[in-house]
Scaffold this motif. Sequence first.
Motif, PDB file in Angstrom:
ATOM      1  N   PRO A  52       0.828  -1.211   0.000  1.00  0.00           N
ATOM      2  CA  PRO A  52       0.000   0.000   0.000  1.00  0.00           C
ATOM      3  C   PRO A  52       0.859   1.256   0.000  1.00  0.00           C
ATOM      4  O   PRO A  52       2.036   1.232   0.387  1.00  0.00           O
ATOM      5  CB  PRO A  52      -0.799  -0.116   1.309  1.00  0.00           C
ATOM      6  CG  PRO A  52      -0.612  -1.511   1.786  1.00  0.00           C
ATOM      7  CD  PRO A  52       0.707  -1.956   1.262  1.00  0.00           C
ATOM      8  N   THR A  53       0.253   2.369  -0.405  1.00  0.00           N
ATOM      9  CA  THR A  53       0.943   3.655  -0.350  1.00  0.00           C
ATOM     10  C   THR A  53       0.787   4.326   1.003  1.00  0.00           C
ATOM     11  O   THR A  53       1.397   5.357   1.257  1.00  0.00           O
ATOM     12  CB  THR A  53       0.428   4.603  -1.451  1.00  0.00           C
ATOM     13  OG1 THR A  53      -0.975   4.843  -1.250  1.00  0.00           O
ATOM     14  CG2 THR A  53       0.644   3.986  -2.827  1.00  0.00           C
ATOM     15  N   LEU A  54      -0.043   3.760   1.874  1.00  0.00           N
ATOM     16  CA  LEU A  54      -0.210   4.238   3.244  1.00  0.00           C
ATOM     17  C   LEU A  54       0.402   3.204   4.178  1.00  0.00           C
ATOM     18  O   LEU A  54       0.302   1.996   3.925  1.00  0.00           O
ATOM     19  CB  LEU A  54      -1.683   4.424   3.597  1.00  0.00           C
ATOM     20  CG  LEU A  54      -2.473   5.501   2.860  1.00  0.00           C
ATOM     21  CD1 LEU A  54      -2.896   5.028   1.481  1.00  0.00           C
ATOM     22  CD2 LEU A  54      -3.704   5.890   3.653  1.00  0.00           C
ATOM     23  N   ASP A  55       1.020   3.677   5.262  1.00  0.00           N
ATOM     24  CA  ASP A  55       1.668   2.721   6.150  1.00  0.00           C
ATOM     25  C   ASP A  55       1.582   3.142   7.613  1.00  0.00           C
ATOM     26  O   ASP A  55       0.947   4.135   7.956  1.00  0.00           O
ATOM     27  CB  ASP A  55       3.125   2.497   5.727  1.00  0.00           C
ATOM     28  CG  ASP A  55       3.959   3.781   5.769  1.00  0.00           C
ATOM     29  OD1 ASP A  55       3.634   4.694   6.568  1.00  0.00           O
ATOM     30  OD2 ASP A  55       4.949   3.877   5.026  1.00  0.00           O
ATOM     31  N   GLU A  56       2.264   2.371   8.458  1.00  0.00           N
ATOM     32  CA  GLU A  56       2.215   2.596   9.903  1.00  0.00           C
ATOM     33  C   GLU A  56       2.658   3.999  10.298  1.00  0.00           C
ATOM     34  O   GLU A  56       2.151   4.573  11.260  1.00  0.00           O
ATOM     35  CB  GLU A  56       3.100   1.567  10.630  1.00  0.00           C
ATOM     36  CG  GLU A  56       2.485   0.191  10.727  1.00  0.00           C
ATOM     37  CD  GLU A  56       3.335  -0.758  11.562  1.00  0.00           C
ATOM     38  OE1 GLU A  56       4.359  -0.298  12.126  1.00  0.00           O
ATOM     39  OE2 GLU A  56       2.983  -1.945  11.647  1.00  0.00           O
ATOM     40  N   ASN A  57       3.620   4.560   9.562  1.00  0.00           N
ATOM     41  CA  ASN A  57       4.076   5.910   9.899  1.00  0.00           C
ATOM     42  C   ASN A  57       2.946   6.922   9.759  1.00  0.00           C
ATOM     43  O   ASN A  57       2.793   7.813  10.597  1.00  0.00           O
ATOM     44  CB  ASN A  57       5.252   6.312   9.002  1.00  0.00           C
ATOM     45  CG  ASN A  57       6.535   5.609   9.380  1.00  0.00           C
ATOM     46  OD1 ASN A  57       6.776   5.327  10.554  1.00  0.00           O
ATOM     47  ND2 ASN A  57       7.362   5.324   8.400  1.00  0.00           N
ATOM     48  N   ASP A  58       2.150   6.787   8.691  1.00  0.00           N
ATOM     49  CA  ASP A  58       1.006   7.680   8.511  1.00  0.00           C
ATOM     50  C   ASP A  58       0.024   7.542   9.670  1.00  0.00           C
ATOM     51  O   ASP A  58      -0.488   8.538  10.188  1.00  0.00           O
ATOM     52  CB  ASP A  58       0.286   7.370   7.196  1.00  0.00           C
ATOM     53  CG  ASP A  58       1.145   7.614   5.975  1.00  0.00           C
ATOM     54  OD1 ASP A  58       1.722   8.709   5.875  1.00  0.00           O
ATOM     55  OD2 ASP A  58       1.235   6.714   5.124  1.00  0.00           O
ATOM     56  N   PHE A  59      -0.247   6.290  10.061  1.00  0.00           N
ATOM     57  CA  PHE A  59      -1.228   6.034  11.124  1.00  0.00           C
ATOM     58  C   PHE A  59      -0.728   6.574  12.463  1.00  0.00           C
ATOM     59  O   PHE A  59      -1.468   7.238  13.203  1.00  0.00           O
ATOM     60  CB  PHE A  59      -1.506   4.533  11.257  1.00  0.00           C
ATOM     61  CG  PHE A  59      -1.769   3.820   9.950  1.00  0.00           C
ATOM     62  CD1 PHE A  59      -2.281   4.492   8.848  1.00  0.00           C
ATOM     63  CD2 PHE A  59      -1.503   2.457   9.825  1.00  0.00           C
ATOM     64  CE1 PHE A  59      -2.535   3.831   7.657  1.00  0.00           C
ATOM     65  CE2 PHE A  59      -1.746   1.788   8.644  1.00  0.00           C
ATOM     66  CZ  PHE A  59      -2.254   2.473   7.547  1.00  0.00           C
TER      67      PHE A  59
END
Length: 338
Positions: free
Chosen positions: A299-306
């Motif tokens: 995915p292009t979203l990951d744990e850092n974003d969350f």
Amino acid sequence: MNVALLSKWHVHADDYARQAKNNENITIKVVWDEIAERGNKWAKELGVPFENDLIKVLEDPEIDAVIVDTPTNLHKEIITLAAKHKKHIFTEKVLAFTVRDCEEIFTVIKENEVKLMVSLPRLTENYYLYAQDVLDKGLLGKLTSIRCRLAHNGAVPFEGNPNGWLPNHFFNKEECGGGALIDLGAHPIYLTNRLAGSAKAVTARLQKTLGHDVDDNAVVIVEYESGVLGTLETGFLSNGSPFQLELYGTEGTLLIEDQNIRLKSKQLGEGWNVPDQLPETLSMPLNQWVSDILVNAKPTLDENDFLNLTIINQAASLSNEQGRRIEIAELTTESVEV
């Protein structure tokens, strides 16, 4: 894959059910809700069974994954429970209230080898991708400040609705953990985080203009390690307020207001430039989550974003409560204390 819908508490629950129905790889099998009456009604609308016992849902070997739209204060409990039952998890923002809770969720996710996705949809939009591309090409020079505003009139009273069009439980501090900032303000937070990098410190004012238990109008100033200053604005009291994302640098300015986008850069000559074409939008977070599960597509979203979304929310809440600037190091140090 077979999916269970867990609660219709959040206003976007119907949207995720619609996205799931439109994804050819998903079958909605069952609904659970902490309020049985609401869940029963929703299950009937969707033409699927309602199950009152969450454990029965999670123990069902036919269920591969869950979509979580519960009250935010139940996220950690339900997400970790789902992960321990080997269910993949898609959840509404925010993941959890604190850095510590997020880290504990990540640990359980990794231990049980399931896939987690948090809905941060504006990171897939063409205007964000264009802004990122402008930055990556150096057209603004050194980025110095970002202003991002997203607000609506959801708490403005009107006849028959003293709290506006938002559901009453959106003003329940115990369930929500906050008001406008933690919900609508999530979008300016995660967009600015992505564009500016790691945060260093936060100063926030969360106003309770109409006397609710939670904020209905908020401004947050974020100091980033990169030197960028971020000004994040949100609220439930603005009628006709456009979405605004403004990037300022030593060699240029990018202004985005809803669909109106213009760029001024020393490298492009005098005057404003309007892009002829924007990048193609990416797959929505729910569809990226499905692809990750089925074919291991990153995915292009990951744990850092969350995690970074929770970091700003937690720091902003502390800043408002204590009336001071909060260093991010205070939160990360707290999270590793034994």
